[in-house]
Design a protein around this motif. Sequence first.
Motif, mmCIF file in Angstrom:
data_model
loop_
_atom_site.group_PDB
_atom_site.id
_atom_site.type_symbol
_atom_site.label_atom_id
_atom_site.label_comp_id
_atom_site.label_asym_id
_atom_site.label_seq_id
_atom_site.Cartn_x
_atom_site.Cartn_y
_atom_site.Cartn_z
ATOM 1 N N TYR A 125 -3.201 0.850 -4.092
ATOM 2 C CA TYR A 125 -2.614 -0.650 -3.529
ATOM 3 C C TYR A 125 -1.876 -1.454 -4.601
ATOM 4 N N ASP A 149 -8.029 4.273 4.678
ATOM 5 C CA ASP A 149 -7.878 3.394 3.881
ATOM 6 C C ASP A 149 -7.412 3.619 2.437
ATOM 7 N N SER A 194 0.572 5.418 0.403
ATOM 8 C CA SER A 194 -0.339 6.691 0.730
ATOM 9 C C SER A 194 0.382 7.583 -0.206
ATOM 10 N N PHE A 206 -8.767 -6.176 6.939
ATOM 11 C CA PHE A 206 -8.111 -6.583 5.845
ATOM 12 C C PHE A 206 -7.867 -8.095 5.565
ATOM 13 N N ILE A 211 -10.921 -5.336 1.757
ATOM 14 C CA ILE A 211 -11.209 -4.379 2.514
ATOM 15 C C ILE A 211 -12.566 -4.357 3.087
ATOM 16 N N THR A 268 -14.836 -0.220 4.998
ATOM 17 C CA THR A 268 -13.667 0.725 4.648
ATOM 18 C C THR A 268 -13.695 2.009 5.543
ATOM 19 N N GLN A 269 -12.454 2.523 5.865
ATOM 20 C CA GLN A 269 -12.451 3.966 6.477
ATOM 21 C C GLN A 269 -11.710 4.957 5.530
ATOM 22 N N ARG A 313 0.840 -1.126 -0.165
ATOM 23 C CA ARG A 313 0.094 -0.108 0.009
ATOM 24 C C ARG A 313 0.681 1.308 0.140
#
Lengths: 115, 108
Positions: free
Chosen positions: A90, A86, A38, A65, A79, A82-83, A36
């Motif tokens: 990916y 997240d 960000s 996850f 997932i 989801t939040q 992942r």
Amino acid sequence: GAGVSQSPSNKVTEKGKDVELRCDPISGHTALYWYRQSLGQGLEFLIYFQGNSAPDKSGLPSDRFSAERTGGSVSTLTIQRTQQEDSAVYLCASSPWGLGYEKLFFGSGTQLSVL
Amino acid sequence: GIQVEQSPPDLILQEGANSTLRCNFSDSVNNLQWFHQNPWGQLINLFYIPSGTKQNGRLSATTVATERYSLLYISSSQTTDSGVYFCAVQGSQGNLIFGKGTKLSVKP
């Protein structure tokens, strides 16, 4: 296929929904990795498969996850609930580990946005 | 677990200049790779180099495993070299652990 294929390339979802991300590795590659990334950050390791088994699940950030791999080929990363945190790209990669050549090849990633 | 540190974090070059990127790691490794992530996000494997020296065009890499570091050399840089360069080493469980990268900007 010729390269690692990931789908969808983009996914926008609402907070609380479940999402499934798919990775189709290079044919014949036994090792498969999920990472992942960000925005503006490095790569965070999530999970690694050798064949259908996952010797290292240490990177999965929470029990929301999960990942599986079937037939030693396609893998799905799920997932749940989801939040917003997240949201990330990916990335999936594969390598022919076990064939004596361990270069890693990456797909183009799935951009996940959780609203 | 194994730690991977890259330096410098950011680098700005004029086109045609040379540069050296460094990767330090905290334990012995069997697998070390350098990657370039282009501005569109695609990661390309540059070198698989657990030890020794390799060259590919204007790029070369050297890993001194006994001293736990690797260097990536870029000669005669071009604007297309811009992006982020990652070093990654194999952890004990088989996964690749990435450094935080060096962001390179090559100006025309």
